[in-house]
Design a protein around this motif. Structure first.
Motif, short mmCIF file in Angstrom:
data_model
loop_
_atom_site.label_atom_id
_atom_site.label_comp_id
_atom_site.label_asym_id
_atom_site.label_seq_id
_atom_site.Cartn_x
_atom_site.Cartn_y
_atom_site.Cartn_z
N ARG A 187 10.27 12.80 -1.88
CA ARG A 187 10.94 11.85 -0.99
C ARG A 187 10.06 11.48 0.20
O ARG A 187 10.53 10.87 1.14
N LEU A 188 8.76 11.85 0.13
CA LEU A 188 7.83 11.55 1.21
C LEU A 188 7.10 10.25 0.92
O LEU A 188 6.68 9.99 -0.20
N VAL A 189 6.92 9.45 1.96
CA VAL A 189 6.25 8.16 1.85
C VAL A 189 4.98 8.23 2.68
O VAL A 189 5.03 8.46 3.90
N ARG A 190 3.82 8.08 2.04
CA ARG A 190 2.54 8.15 2.74
C ARG A 190 2.32 6.85 3.50
O ARG A 190 2.22 5.78 2.91
N VAL A 191 2.22 6.95 4.82
CA VAL A 191 2.03 5.78 5.68
C VAL A 191 0.65 5.77 6.31
O VAL A 191 0.30 4.81 7.01
N GLY A 192 -0.16 6.80 6.07
CA GLY A 192 -1.51 6.87 6.61
C GLY A 192 -2.38 7.65 5.66
O GLY A 192 -2.07 7.81 4.47
N GLU B 264 0.83 -1.21 0.00
CA GLU B 264 0.00 0.00 0.00
C GLU B 264 0.86 1.25 0.00
O GLU B 264 0.56 2.24 -0.69
N ILE B 265 1.95 1.21 0.75
CA ILE B 265 2.86 2.36 0.77
C ILE B 265 3.49 2.56 -0.60
O ILE B 265 3.60 3.68 -1.10
N ARG B 266 3.91 1.48 -1.24
CA ARG B 266 4.50 1.59 -2.57
C ARG B 266 3.51 2.11 -3.59
O ARG B 266 3.83 2.99 -4.40
N ASP B 267 2.29 1.58 -3.58
CA ASP B 267 1.28 2.03 -4.56
C ASP B 267 0.91 3.49 -4.34
O ASP B 267 0.72 4.24 -5.31
N GLU C 162 2.90 11.40 6.51
CA GLU C 162 3.94 10.89 5.63
C GLU C 162 5.25 10.83 6.39
O GLU C 162 5.45 11.53 7.40
N VAL C 163 6.15 10.00 5.91
CA VAL C 163 7.47 9.87 6.50
C VAL C 163 8.48 10.34 5.47
O VAL C 163 8.47 9.89 4.32
N ASP C 164 9.36 11.25 5.90
CA ASP C 164 10.42 11.73 5.03
C ASP C 164 11.52 10.67 4.96
O ASP C 164 12.11 10.30 5.98
N ALA C 165 11.78 10.15 3.75
CA ALA C 165 12.77 9.09 3.60
C ALA C 165 14.17 9.56 3.92
O ALA C 165 15.04 8.73 4.24
N ASP C 166 14.44 10.86 3.85
CA ASP C 166 15.78 11.38 4.13
C ASP C 166 16.00 11.65 5.61
O ASP C 166 17.02 11.24 6.18
N HIS D 282 11.44 12.20 9.54
CA HIS D 282 10.39 12.95 10.21
C HIS D 282 9.01 12.51 9.71
O HIS D 282 8.84 12.12 8.55
N VAL D 283 8.04 12.60 10.61
CA VAL D 283 6.65 12.33 10.26
C VAL D 283 5.97 13.68 10.06
O VAL D 283 5.95 14.52 10.98
N VAL D 284 5.44 13.90 8.89
CA VAL D 284 4.84 15.18 8.53
C VAL D 284 3.45 14.95 7.94
O VAL D 284 3.06 13.80 7.66
N ALA D 285 2.73 16.06 7.77
CA ALA D 285 1.45 16.08 7.06
C ALA D 285 1.55 17.21 6.05
O ALA D 285 1.18 18.35 6.35
N SER D 286 2.09 16.91 4.90
CA SER D 286 2.40 17.95 3.92
C SER D 286 1.16 18.69 3.45
O SER D 286 1.25 19.85 3.04
#
Length: 342
Positions: free
Chosen positions: A276-281, A255-258, A285-289, A292-296
């Protein structure tokens, strides 16, 4: 054999009786004075007993020496018994009726009249021991999106369908232990208070699946996010019963990849660089670099410094009743619900 002995004894007795009667017929009316014993008396009885012995020998010889028809009959009987024995052995070995026995060519049967080997030897079956080995049909290997460019979903550009070598990276033992500690707190609370939501926790993920998702996105996920996915690879069951926090669903590796591919397609369509942000919810999102957990969609500022910090605050919210994202945990019918904290 017993009949032969009886026949021989009978012949001997009959011969002895005939000799004795013949001697009595020659005797005078009055018995003469007994003559002095002479050796000639013994000599006269020798031929008698010799004749008796000769009769016995001849009788036995006639009984034991078979005639021509008798020898042929006995030979046929012996051949028949041998054939039946061979058939019995063949039936025991094969478990079925044996093939007909090929007769040996003799004077009465010329070699040309013999059945050929094709009519006697059964043809080997494809699975028999004399057949050539059958090579197994190779099973086609399952292709993955990393190796098949044509398997891309519709609307996803090639720039968002990366395919590189998948390498499993080690996770810091300290980070993994810290993430598992927070998950144990969450699991214990759900098991005691919301068992139906506890049942929705996904099975552990695989390191190879995570490495493949990293290769397909070109990103290296932070250690705490990978450790969490190895503990629970997303959620299962009906959406209303799945574990969430403040309305945020916990997603699995695929789901994260899609979701990243869909976000990448939007950025490529606008001409923006690949994020570079990965949506986990739903929103976070989680910054891959930086990790940090953010809500862009709300703001660029980090909400939590790490994914582990987010899990720790979530465990505190469940155990201590603290709000998270402005919502407080409640339970209804064994399911976790989040209500407005105000």
């Amino acid at each position: 054999m017993l009949k032969l002995l009886r026949l021989a004894l009978t012949a001997a007795i009959v011969t002895a009786i005939a000799v004795r009667l013949r001697r009595r017929a020659r005797m005078p009316g009055k018995p003469p004075a007994p003559p002095a014993p002479k050796a000639a008396g013994r000599t006269r009885m020798g031929p008698v007993w010799g004749a008796i012995a000769g009769v016995v020998v001849l009788t036995l010889a006639a009984a034991l020496i078979p005639t021509g028809p008798q020898a042929l009959s006995e030979l046929r009987a012996a051949l028949y018994q041998a054939e039946q024995s061979a058939m019995t052995v063949a039936m025991d070995a094969r478990g079925k009726s044996p093939a007909p026995v090929t007769p040996t060519p003799g004077p009465a049967m010329p070699t040309s009249a013999m059945p050929t080997s094709a009519s006697v030897t059964p043809a080997p079956t494809p699975l028999g021991p004399t057949s050539a080995p059958v090579m197994p049909t190779p099973t086609p290997l399952a292709t993955t999106p990393a190796t098949t460019a044509s398997a891309s979903p519709p609307g996803i550009p090639a720039a968002c369908m990366l395919s590189g070598p998948a390498t499993v990276r080690p996770i810091s033992p300290r980070v993994r232990a810290a993430v598992n500690r927070q998950w144990r707190r969450i699991e214990r609370w759900l098991r005691e208070n919301a068992p139906r939501t506890y049942a929705s926790l996904g099975a552990p993920g695989r390191a190879g699946t995570i490495a493949l998702a990293e290769a397909q996105t070109g990103l290296e996920l932070p250690d705490d996010l990978r450790a969490s996915l190895l503990r629970h690879n997303g959620m299962s069951g009906p959406p209303a019963a799945r574990f969430s926090f403040g309305g945020e669903q916990v997603r699995g590796v695929r789901e994260i990849r899609d979701q990243w591919r869909e976000s990448c397609a939007l950025r490529v369509g606008r001409g923006d660089p690949i994020g570079r942000l990965v949506r986990v919810g739903t929103m976070i999102e989680v910054d891959a670099d930086s990790g940090h957990v953010v809500a862009s969609m709300v703001g660029p500022e980090p909400i939590w410094p790490s994914y582990h910090a987010m899990l720790r605050d979530l465990a505190d919210a469940l155990e201590k009743g603290r709000p998270v994202f402005g919502a407080r945990a409640t339970v209804k019918g064994g399911l976790l619900r989040w209500s407005d904290a105000r």
